[in-house]
Scaffold this motif. Structure first.
Motif, mmCIF file in Angstrom:
data_model
loop_
_atom_site.group_PDB
_atom_site.id
_atom_site.type_symbol
_atom_site.label_atom_id
_atom_site.label_comp_id
_atom_site.label_asym_id
_atom_site.label_seq_id
_atom_site.Cartn_x
_atom_site.Cartn_y
_atom_site.Cartn_z
ATOM 1 N N GLY A 1 -21.757 -72.290 -9.087
ATOM 2 C CA GLY A 1 -20.309 -72.306 -9.297
ATOM 3 C C GLY A 1 -19.885 -71.698 -10.624
ATOM 4 N N GLY A 2 -18.635 -71.282 -10.663
ATOM 5 C CA GLY A 2 -18.066 -70.736 -11.896
ATOM 6 C C GLY A 2 -16.772 -71.446 -12.237
ATOM 7 N N GLU B 1 -27.359 -68.706 -7.754
ATOM 8 C CA GLU B 1 -26.020 -68.182 -8.081
ATOM 9 C C GLU B 1 -25.044 -69.303 -7.757
ATOM 10 O OE1 GLU B 1 -25.148 -65.400 -9.436
ATOM 11 O OE2 GLU B 1 -26.992 -64.237 -9.323
ATOM 12 N N GLY C 1 -26.907 -77.033 6.207
ATOM 13 C CA GLY C 1 -27.585 -76.741 4.947
ATOM 14 C C GLY C 1 -28.569 -77.828 4.559
ATOM 15 N N LEU D 1 -20.425 -68.457 -15.649
ATOM 16 C CA LEU D 1 -20.624 -67.312 -14.752
ATOM 17 C C LEU D 1 -19.850 -66.088 -15.252
ATOM 18 C CD1 LEU D 1 -21.948 -66.217 -12.221
ATOM 19 C CD2 LEU D 1 -20.107 -67.193 -10.860
ATOM 20 N N PHE E 1 -30.483 -68.887 -3.648
ATOM 21 C CA PHE E 1 -29.321 -69.640 -3.161
ATOM 22 C C PHE E 1 -28.042 -69.173 -3.833
ATOM 23 C CE2 PHE E 1 -26.528 -73.400 -3.968
ATOM 24 C CZ PHE E 1 -26.140 -73.654 -2.662
ATOM 25 N N ASN F 1 -17.981 -67.676 1.553
ATOM 26 C CA ASN F 1 -16.886 -66.884 0.955
ATOM 27 C C ASN F 1 -17.166 -65.379 0.928
ATOM 28 O OD1 ASN F 1 -18.735 -67.181 -1.111
ATOM 29 N ND2 ASN F 1 -17.208 -67.498 -2.706
ATOM 30 N N GLY G 1 -32.268 -76.827 4.129
ATOM 31 C CA GLY G 1 -32.719 -76.944 2.738
ATOM 32 C C GLY G 1 -34.008 -77.743 2.651
ATOM 33 N N MET H 1 -23.312 -61.747 -0.123
ATOM 34 C CA MET H 1 -24.220 -62.708 -0.756
ATOM 35 C C MET H 1 -25.587 -62.677 -0.079
ATOM 36 S SD MET H 1 -22.429 -63.827 -3.210
ATOM 37 C CE MET H 1 -21.581 -62.259 -3.203
ATOM 38 N N HIS I 1 -30.007 -79.653 -6.447
ATOM 39 C CA HIS I 1 -30.809 -80.330 -5.445
ATOM 40 C C HIS I 1 -31.969 -79.423 -4.983
ATOM 41 C CE1 HIS I 1 -31.003 -83.444 -2.468
ATOM 42 N NE2 HIS I 1 -31.039 -82.574 -1.497
ATOM 43 N N LEU I 2 -31.653 -78.169 -4.725
ATOM 44 C CA LEU I 2 -32.685 -77.235 -4.244
ATOM 45 C C LEU I 2 -33.743 -76.982 -5.324
ATOM 46 C CD1 LEU I 2 -30.421 -74.713 -2.283
ATOM 47 C CD2 LEU I 2 -32.142 -76.224 -1.296
ATOM 48 N N GLY J 1 -24.175 -70.769 -3.912
ATOM 49 C CA GLY J 1 -23.334 -71.866 -3.447
ATOM 50 C C GLY J 1 -22.957 -72.752 -4.618
ATOM 51 N N LYS K 1 -30.355 -68.578 5.886
ATOM 52 C CA LYS K 1 -29.465 -69.508 6.581
ATOM 53 C C LYS K 1 -28.052 -69.269 6.061
ATOM 54 C CE LYS K 1 -27.289 -73.229 5.774
ATOM 55 N NZ LYS K 1 -26.141 -73.274 6.677
ATOM 56 N N PRO K 2 -27.176 -68.713 6.906
ATOM 57 C CA PRO K 2 -25.793 -68.552 6.474
ATOM 58 C C PRO K 2 -25.035 -69.876 6.567
ATOM 59 C CG PRO K 2 -26.066 -67.728 8.711
ATOM 60 C CD PRO K 2 -27.423 -68.214 8.264
HETATM 61 P P1 NAP Z 1 -22.033 -75.149 -0.751
HETATM 62 O O1 NAP Z 1 -21.422 -76.349 -0.181
HETATM 63 O O2 NAP Z 1 -23.041 -75.307 -1.817
HETATM 64 O O3 NAP Z 1 -22.634 -74.334 0.494
HETATM 65 C C1 NAP Z 1 -23.312 -73.141 0.340
HETATM 66 C C2 NAP Z 1 -24.485 -73.108 1.298
HETATM 67 O O4 NAP Z 1 -25.355 -74.193 0.980
HETATM 68 C C3 NAP Z 1 -24.095 -73.281 2.758
HETATM 69 O O5 NAP Z 1 -24.919 -72.459 3.547
HETATM 70 C C4 NAP Z 1 -24.380 -74.735 3.003
HETATM 71 O O6 NAP Z 1 -24.692 -75.078 4.333
HETATM 72 C C5 NAP Z 1 -25.604 -74.952 2.156
HETATM 73 N N1 NAP Z 1 -25.839 -76.362 1.822
HETATM 74 C C6 NAP Z 1 -24.952 -77.387 1.780
HETATM 75 N N2 NAP Z 1 -25.584 -78.544 1.466
HETATM 76 C C7 NAP Z 1 -26.894 -78.247 1.308
HETATM 77 C C8 NAP Z 1 -28.053 -79.005 0.985
HETATM 78 N N3 NAP Z 1 -28.005 -80.311 0.728
HETATM 79 N N4 NAP Z 1 -29.235 -78.350 0.911
HETATM 80 C C9 NAP Z 1 -29.310 -77.026 1.150
HETATM 81 N N5 NAP Z 1 -28.251 -76.252 1.460
HETATM 82 C C10 NAP Z 1 -27.050 -76.854 1.534
HETATM 83 O O7 NAP Z 1 -20.956 -74.176 -1.368
HETATM 84 P P2 NAP Z 1 -19.611 -73.676 -0.697
HETATM 85 O O8 NAP Z 1 -18.524 -74.596 -1.062
HETATM 86 O O9 NAP Z 1 -19.794 -73.369 0.717
HETATM 87 O O10 NAP Z 1 -19.481 -72.280 -1.463
HETATM 88 C C11 NAP Z 1 -18.729 -72.152 -2.576
HETATM 89 C C12 NAP Z 1 -19.557 -72.298 -3.852
HETATM 90 O O11 NAP Z 1 -20.408 -71.176 -3.965
HETATM 91 C C13 NAP Z 1 -18.688 -72.297 -5.076
HETATM 92 O O12 NAP Z 1 -19.129 -73.238 -5.998
HETATM 93 C C14 NAP Z 1 -18.880 -70.895 -5.612
HETATM 94 O O13 NAP Z 1 -18.614 -70.769 -6.985
HETATM 95 C C15 NAP Z 1 -20.294 -70.622 -5.270
HETATM 96 N N6 NAP Z 1 -20.560 -69.177 -5.260
HETATM 97 C C16 NAP Z 1 -21.304 -68.652 -6.280
HETATM 98 C C17 NAP Z 1 -21.545 -67.298 -6.327
HETATM 99 C C18 NAP Z 1 -22.350 -66.695 -7.431
HETATM 100 O O14 NAP Z 1 -22.745 -65.555 -7.283
HETATM 101 N N7 NAP Z 1 -22.634 -67.415 -8.512
HETATM 102 C C19 NAP Z 1 -21.033 -66.464 -5.329
HETATM 103 C C20 NAP Z 1 -20.272 -67.028 -4.302
HETATM 104 C C21 NAP Z 1 -20.051 -68.396 -4.275
HETATM 105 P P3 NAP Z 1 -23.623 -75.558 5.422
HETATM 106 O O15 NAP Z 1 -23.564 -74.428 6.326
HETATM 107 O O16 NAP Z 1 -24.180 -76.781 6.041
HETATM 108 O O17 NAP Z 1 -22.335 -75.808 4.710
#
Ligand code: NAP
Length: 464
Positions: free
Chosen positions: A234-235, A232, A190, A394, A208, A134, A194, A139, A217-218, A210, A157-158
């Motif tokens: 979810g919110g 960082e 990921g 958050l 991290f 996003n 991871g 990030m 998990h991480l 996400g 890793k993006p």
């Molecule tokens: P996500 O599914 O957790 O993915 C984020 C990253 O994690 C991706 O690079 C993803 O890889 C990787 N990932 C997925 N499964 C994994 C695993 N089992 N082990 C290690 N890494 C893994 O989250 P998203 O849906 O893409 O992103 C949205 C989330 O991010 C929302 O919950 C949002 O609130 C949160 N967020 C938080 C902040 C903050 O600052 N607090 C800022 C922005 C977003 P892949 O490339 O394989 O998908």
């Protein structure tokens, strides 16, 4: 995963580019590279690290227009927002370039004349980052800049949806003179990366951004090698409008908070809580503004709301809308979609729901879409109760011109980032991060470099 990653445009479903997916051996080789590079990068003096970081930021700015276009192509966000994100991303590099020069130690008065005690700071070592789609630029720089400033080496890793912006940023870091063995990226799923990152004894820190389930998990997987972790996650931001609020201003700020990036931000207003005395007027004003938003391809002039990232994201949002309607919510605007499953694009028109109640899924789970649920409260205490009643912590927002109400809300809301009459609080110079299941640690501000530093204390004896 195949050995190629197809990066698709969420606005059209067309393939933007294919990039190589790295094998386990390739990922491990890049970790070895930055592990070896740590031995030299940590010795580069802080002023030189700062100079190189600043040069990196300048190089990104020189290519701002091209980078923003790529970001829009891979993430779907409107071009204006991508341009804004490039600025936001470089603001972190600029900030931490300066902070590199302020990594201070201290001396402690000893309890005997024969000793001197000195405290120094040193980099934690190799840092591995995993980032979401996003905000593909910001990030990453919120992590890379403090890590490099502290003297750590860095590998990222993006998200598979948005690798192109990150790859360009890393290429420009190398062009700026930051050594190739100080900063690297890898592309793969990921889950795979991871496991490799958390299992590697070379890596001392995982950072991290996400979702909360992946973050948990991480953290678990980092326990075996006792790594530092920054999370960082979810919110589920509440936005509270008190009865004395300036409603026009509150509406403008709510719009900014909610509909940026099609509602796919971790700090966007997810639950709008409005005092019963003003709820009808607020809703009417808000619907009037939200109805003006232009939905479309982020590259088209004037687009304000782009597509959601993919079919899974779309289904999650639509199921929340359906659940709310089934349980009695009124649709004031939207609940309209433009999608094509075969081509693979999904647009959700700005949607406003009223008479939303706590039993609806939309009030319990993060939404990640341009849907704004309005619920009503009687007293400020009740608003705080609703706001705090989730595992997330958050961001929170409130609108009031009464300083007592404002101070009371500030003291009682359990959130790491709080906006008082402010719908856009993020800034490189301020500490950003969540409480409860929204995270561990802060990014930005003077706090943002701390997670990349170890503290070492030296006790020297034998003085006369
Ligand atoms: P996500 O599914 O957790 O993915 C984020 C990253 O994690 C991706 O690079 C993803 O890889 C990787 N990932 C997925 N499964 C994994 C695993 N089992 N082990 C290690 N890494 C893994 O989250 P998203 O849906 O893409 O992103 C949205 C989330 O991010 C929302 O919950 C949002 O609130 C949160 N967020 C938080 C902040 C903050 O600052 N607090 C800022 C922005 C977003 P892949 O490339 O394989 O998908």
């Amino acid at each position: 995963m195949a050995d190629r990653i197809k990066v698709t445009n969420p606005a059209t479903g067309e393939i933007v580019e294919e990039v190589a997916a790295h094998s386990t051996e390739e990922i491990e080789a890049r970790i070895e590279k930055v592990a070896a590079g740590f031995q030299s990068w940590k010795k580069v003096n802080a002023h030189e690290r700062a100079r190189l970081l600043k040069k990196w930021s300048d190089k990104i700015q020189e290519q701002k227009e091209d980078i923003a276009k790529v970001m829009t192509l891979e993430s779907g966000k409107p071009l204006k927002e991508s341009l804004g994100e490039v600025d936001y991303a470089t603001s972190y590099i600029d900030w931490f370039a300066e902070e590199a020069k302020r990594i201070y130690g201290r001396t402690i008065p000893a309890n005997t004349e024969s000793k001197r005690i000195i405290v120094t700071r040193q980099p934690v070592g190799v840092v591995a980052a995993i980032t979401p789609w996003n905000f593909p630029a910001a990030m990453m720089t919120r992590k890379a800049a403090p890590a490099l400033a502290a003297g750590c080496t860095f590998i990222v890793k993006p998200a598979v949806e948005t690798p192109l912006t990150t790859m360009k940023f890393i290429e420009l870091a190398h062009e700026a003179g930051i050594p190739e063995d100080a900063v690297q990226y890898v592309n793969a799923s990921g889950r795979k990366v991871g496991e490799i990152f958390t299992g590697s004894p070379r890596i001392r820190k995982i950072t991290f951004t996400g979702s909360t389930p992946v973050g948990k998990h991480l953290i678990q997987d980092s326990a075996d090698t006792v790594k530092h972790v920054s999370m960082e996650l979810g919110g589920h931001a509440p936005l509270i409008v008190a009865k004395d609020a300036d409603l026009d201003f509150a509406v403008t700020q709510t719009m900014t908070s909610k509909f940026r990036n099609a509602g796919q931000t971790c700090i966007c207003a997810n639950r709008v809580l409005v005092a019963k005395e003003v709820v009808d007027e607020f809703a009417e004003k808000l619907v009037k503004e939200a109805a003006k938003l232009k939905v479309g391809n982020g590259l088209d002039k004037g687009t304000q709301v782009g597509p959601v990232i993919n079919g899974d994201g779309f289904e999650k949002v639509v199921s929340q809308i359906d659940d709310a309607i089934e349980k009695g919510a009124d649709v004031l605007l939207g609940n309209e979609f433009n999608k094509d499953d075969d081509k693979g694009y999904y647009f959700i028109h700005p949607t406003v729901l009223k008479n939303v109640t706590s039993d609806m899924v939309i009030m319990q789970e993060e939404t990640f879409g341009p849907v704004l649920p309005i619920t009503v409260f009687d007293t400020i205490e009740e608003a705080i109760e609703i706001a705090n009643n989730t595992p997330f912590g958050l961001a929170a927002y409130f609108f009031t011109n009464d300083y007592r109400t404002g101070n009371y809300l500030h003291e009682h809301l359990d959130f790491g980032v709080v906006g008082w009459n402010d719908g856009g609080p993020s800034a490189a110079h301020a500490p950003f991060g969540g409480m409860k299941e929204s995270g561990i640690g802060r990014e930005g501000g003077i706090e943002g470099i701390e997670p990349y530093l170890e503290t070492k204390y030296l006790s020297i004896g034998g003085f006369e």
